[in-house]
Design a protein around this motif. Structure first.
Motif, PDB file in Angstrom:
ATOM      1  N   THR A  11       0.837  -1.208   0.000  1.00 48.97           N
ATOM      2  CA  THR A  11       0.000   0.000   0.000  1.00 48.97           C
ATOM      3  C   THR A  11       0.871   1.257   0.000  1.00 48.97           C
ATOM      4  OG1 THR A  11      -1.701  -1.196   1.220  1.00 48.97           O
ATOM      5  CG2 THR A  11      -1.846   1.210   1.211  1.00 48.97           C
ATOM      6  N   ILE A  12       1.913   1.264   0.813  1.00 53.86           N
ATOM      7  CA  ILE A  12       2.827   2.413   0.847  1.00 53.86           C
ATOM      8  C   ILE A  12       3.520   2.588  -0.497  1.00 53.86           C
ATOM      9  CG2 ILE A  12       4.972   3.270   1.875  1.00 53.86           C
ATOM     10  CD1 ILE A  12       4.009   2.036   4.529  1.00 53.86           C
ATOM     11  N   LEU A  13       3.905   1.479  -1.113  1.00 49.88           N
ATOM     12  CA  LEU A  13       4.555   1.517  -2.420  1.00 49.88           C
ATOM     13  C   LEU A  13       3.616   2.083  -3.488  1.00 49.88           C
ATOM     14  CD1 LEU A  13       7.181   0.774  -3.902  1.00 49.88           C
ATOM     15  CD2 LEU A  13       6.146  -1.445  -4.387  1.00 49.88           C
ATOM     16  N   ILE A  14       2.359   1.685  -3.452  1.00 56.08           N
ATOM     17  CA  ILE A  14       1.379   2.206  -4.414  1.00 56.08           C
ATOM     18  C   ILE A  14       1.173   3.701  -4.209  1.00 56.08           C
ATOM     19  CG2 ILE A  14      -1.072   2.125  -5.047  1.00 56.08           C
ATOM     20  CD1 ILE A  14      -0.929  -0.920  -4.542  1.00 56.08           C
ATOM     21  N   LEU A  15       1.054   4.121  -2.963  1.00 48.13           N
ATOM     22  CA  LEU A  15       0.885   5.553  -2.684  1.00 48.13           C
ATOM     23  C   LEU A  15       2.110   6.349  -3.137  1.00 48.13           C
ATOM     24  CD1 LEU A  15      -0.788   5.425   0.838  1.00 48.13           C
ATOM     25  CD2 LEU A  15      -1.862   6.004  -1.348  1.00 48.13           C
ATOM     26  N   PHE A  16       3.296   5.792  -2.932  1.00 51.58           N
ATOM     27  CA  PHE A  16       4.521   6.444  -3.384  1.00 51.58           C
ATOM     28  C   PHE A  16       4.537   6.545  -4.915  1.00 51.58           C
ATOM     29  CE2 PHE A  16       9.217   6.204  -4.274  1.00 51.58           C
ATOM     30  CZ  PHE A  16       9.511   7.486  -3.825  1.00 51.58           C
ATOM     31  N   GLY A  17       4.050   5.504  -5.585  1.00 54.06           N
ATOM     32  CA  GLY A  17       3.962   5.526  -7.044  1.00 54.06           C
ATOM     33  C   GLY A  17       3.028   6.619  -7.531  1.00 54.06           C
ATOM     34  N   PHE A  18       1.876   6.757  -6.881  1.00 53.70           N
ATOM     35  CA  PHE A  18       0.949   7.825  -7.256  1.00 53.70           C
ATOM     36  C   PHE A  18       1.565   9.204  -7.017  1.00 53.70           C
ATOM     37  CE2 PHE A  18      -2.790   4.797  -6.608  1.00 53.70           C
ATOM     38  CZ  PHE A  18      -2.955   4.618  -7.972  1.00 53.70           C
ATOM     39  N   PHE A  19       2.318   9.335  -5.938  1.00 54.18           N
ATOM     40  CA  PHE A  19       2.972  10.612  -5.653  1.00 54.18           C
ATOM     41  C   PHE A  19       4.009  10.940  -6.721  1.00 54.18           C
ATOM     42  CE2 PHE A  19       6.318  13.067  -3.439  1.00 54.18           C
ATOM     43  CZ  PHE A  19       5.576  14.202  -3.165  1.00 54.18           C
ATOM     44  N   ILE A  20       4.749   9.924  -7.182  1.00 52.44           N
ATOM     45  CA  ILE A  20       5.741  10.139  -8.239  1.00 52.44           C
ATOM     46  C   ILE A  20       5.046  10.561  -9.531  1.00 52.44           C
ATOM     47  CG2 ILE A  20       7.455   9.001  -9.698  1.00 52.44           C
ATOM     48  CD1 ILE A  20       8.183   7.284  -7.273  1.00 52.44           C
ATOM     49  N   VAL A  21       3.941   9.893  -9.871  1.00 55.71           N
ATOM     50  CA  VAL A  21       3.191  10.275 -11.081  1.00 55.71           C
ATOM     51  C   VAL A  21       2.701  11.711 -10.959  1.00 55.71           C
ATOM     52  CG1 VAL A  21       1.072   9.813 -12.392  1.00 55.71           C
ATOM     53  CG2 VAL A  21       2.535   7.915 -11.669  1.00 55.71           C
ATOM     54  N   TYR A  22       2.222  12.094  -9.791  1.00 55.99           N
ATOM     55  CA  TYR A  22       1.785  13.473  -9.555  1.00 55.99           C
ATOM     56  C   TYR A  22       2.941  14.450  -9.774  1.00 55.99           C
ATOM     57  CZ  TYR A  22       0.610  17.636  -6.853  1.00 55.99           C
ATOM     58  OH  TYR A  22       0.424  18.936  -6.449  1.00 55.99           O
ATOM     59  N   ILE A  39      14.141  11.035 -11.182  1.00 55.59           N
ATOM     60  CA  ILE A  39      14.847   9.808 -11.560  1.00 55.59           C
ATOM     61  C   ILE A  39      15.203   8.991 -10.320  1.00 55.59           C
ATOM     62  CG2 ILE A  39      16.997   8.919 -12.544  1.00 55.59           C
ATOM     63  CD1 ILE A  39      16.806  11.211 -14.591  1.00 55.59           C
ATOM     64  N   ILE A  40      15.679   9.640  -9.277  1.00 55.53           N
ATOM     65  CA  ILE A  40      16.021   8.929  -8.036  1.00 55.53           C
ATOM     66  C   ILE A  40      14.775   8.312  -7.410  1.00 55.53           C
ATOM     67  CG2 ILE A  40      16.814   9.264  -5.657  1.00 55.53           C
ATOM     68  CD1 ILE A  40      18.833  11.284  -6.801  1.00 55.53           C
ATOM     69  N   SER A  41      13.664   9.037  -7.416  1.00 50.07           N
ATOM     70  CA  SER A  41      12.438   8.475  -6.841  1.00 50.07           C
ATOM     71  C   SER A  41      11.927   7.299  -7.670  1.00 50.07           C
ATOM     72  CB  SER A  41      11.360   9.546  -6.717  1.00 50.07           C
ATOM     73  OG  SER A  41      10.984  10.019  -7.996  1.00 50.07           O
ATOM     74  N   LEU A  42      12.087   7.359  -8.998  1.00 48.03           N
ATOM     75  CA  LEU A  42      11.700   6.221  -9.829  1.00 48.03           C
ATOM     76  C   LEU A  42      12.588   5.008  -9.559  1.00 48.03           C
ATOM     77  CD1 LEU A  42      10.895   7.958 -13.223  1.00 48.03           C
ATOM     78  CD2 LEU A  42       9.279   6.809 -11.707  1.00 48.03           C
ATOM     79  N   LEU A  43      13.867   5.236  -9.316  1.00 53.30           N
ATOM     80  CA  LEU A  43      14.763   4.127  -8.972  1.00 53.30           C
ATOM     81  C   LEU A  43      14.383   3.498  -7.634  1.00 53.30           C
ATOM     82  CD1 LEU A  43      18.220   5.554 -10.092  1.00 53.30           C
ATOM     83  CD2 LEU A  43      16.961   3.664 -11.114  1.00 53.30           C
ATOM     84  N   ILE A  44      14.031   4.318  -6.656  1.00 57.21           N
ATOM     85  CA  ILE A  44      13.597   3.802  -5.358  1.00 57.21           C
ATOM     86  C   ILE A  44      12.284   3.036  -5.504  1.00 57.21           C
ATOM     87  CG2 ILE A  44      12.774   4.478  -3.060  1.00 57.21           C
ATOM     88  CD1 ILE A  44      14.842   6.774  -3.215  1.00 57.21           C
ATOM     89  N   PHE A  45      11.380   3.554  -6.323  1.00 50.74           N
ATOM     90  CA  PHE A  45      10.114   2.868  -6.581  1.00 50.74           C
ATOM     91  C   PHE A  45      10.371   1.514  -7.243  1.00 50.74           C
ATOM     92  CE2 PHE A  45       6.418   2.071  -9.371  1.00 50.74           C
ATOM     93  CZ  PHE A  45       5.438   1.987  -8.398  1.00 50.74           C
ATOM     94  N   ASN A  46      11.299   1.482  -8.207  1.00 49.33           N
ATOM     95  CA  ASN A  46      11.650   0.240  -8.881  1.00 49.33           C
ATOM     96  C   ASN A  46      12.245  -0.764  -7.888  1.00 49.33           C
ATOM     97  OD1 ASN A  46      12.145  -1.644 -10.837  1.00 49.33           O
ATOM     98  ND2 ASN A  46      13.928  -0.603 -11.675  1.00 49.33           N
ATOM     99  N   LEU A  47      13.089  -0.290  -6.993  1.00 52.21           N
ATOM    100  CA  LEU A  47      13.670  -1.158  -5.970  1.00 52.21           C
ATOM    101  C   LEU A  47      12.586  -1.740  -5.068  1.00 52.21           C
ATOM    102  CD1 LEU A  47      16.296  -2.210  -4.677  1.00 52.21           C
ATOM    103  CD2 LEU A  47      16.240  -0.193  -3.218  1.00 52.21           C
ATOM    104  N   GLY A  48      11.623  -0.933  -4.699  1.00 54.26           N
ATOM    105  CA  GLY A  48      10.510  -1.419  -3.885  1.00 54.26           C
ATOM    106  C   GLY A  48       9.679  -2.465  -4.602  1.00 54.26           C
ATOM    107  N   CYS A  49       9.445  -2.255  -5.901  1.00 55.78           N
ATOM    108  CA  CYS A  49       8.695  -3.236  -6.690  1.00 55.78           C
ATOM    109  C   CYS A  49       9.451  -4.556  -6.780  1.00 55.78           C
ATOM    110  CB  CYS A  49       8.422  -2.698  -8.092  1.00 55.78           C
ATOM    111  SG  CYS A  49       7.213  -1.375  -8.137  1.00 55.78           S
ATOM    112  N   VAL A  50      10.739  -4.495  -7.019  1.00 57.81           N
ATOM    113  CA  VAL A  50      11.550  -5.714  -7.116  1.00 57.81           C
ATOM    114  C   VAL A  50      11.559  -6.449  -5.773  1.00 57.81           C
ATOM    115  CG1 VAL A  50      13.911  -6.571  -7.420  1.00 57.81           C
ATOM    116  CG2 VAL A  50      12.959  -4.911  -9.022  1.00 57.81           C
TER     117      VAL A  50
END
Length: 84
Positions: A11-22, A39-50
């Motif tokens: 849930t936190i990861l999804i909310l972070f993803g929405f914040f990045i899209v915003y 770019i750094i936030s997208l890398l952190i999001f990718n790490l969380g997804c993995v």
């Protein structure tokens, strides 16, 4: 307990993803974050997804091993039943 913690992390990861899209939309329209921050936030999001996919895969493999052991026991029991 582990399932609850995993659901909270997802849930936190999804909310972070929405914040990045915003923030990306805001940046396109002339907004706040710099490109490097996005770019750094997208890398952190990718790490969380993995990491989340890795947890799910580990649970799936352990479930598969448990089932495979049960099928081996069932096959042995069936072979013993046929020999009688």
């Amino acid at each position: 307990m582990k399932k609850t913690v995993e659901n909270i992390l997802i849930t936190i990861l999804i909310l972070f993803g929405f914040f990045i899209v915003y923030q990306i939309i805001k940046r396109i329209l002339g907004g706040s974050w710099t490109t490097e921050d996005i770019i750094i936030s997208l890398l952190i999001f990718n790490l969380g997804c993995v990491f989340t996919i890795g947890l799910s895969l580990a649970r799936l493999i352990s479930s598969h091993n448990h089932l495979s052991n049960q099928f081996k026991s069932l096959a042995n029991d069936f072979k013993q039943h046929i020999k009688k």
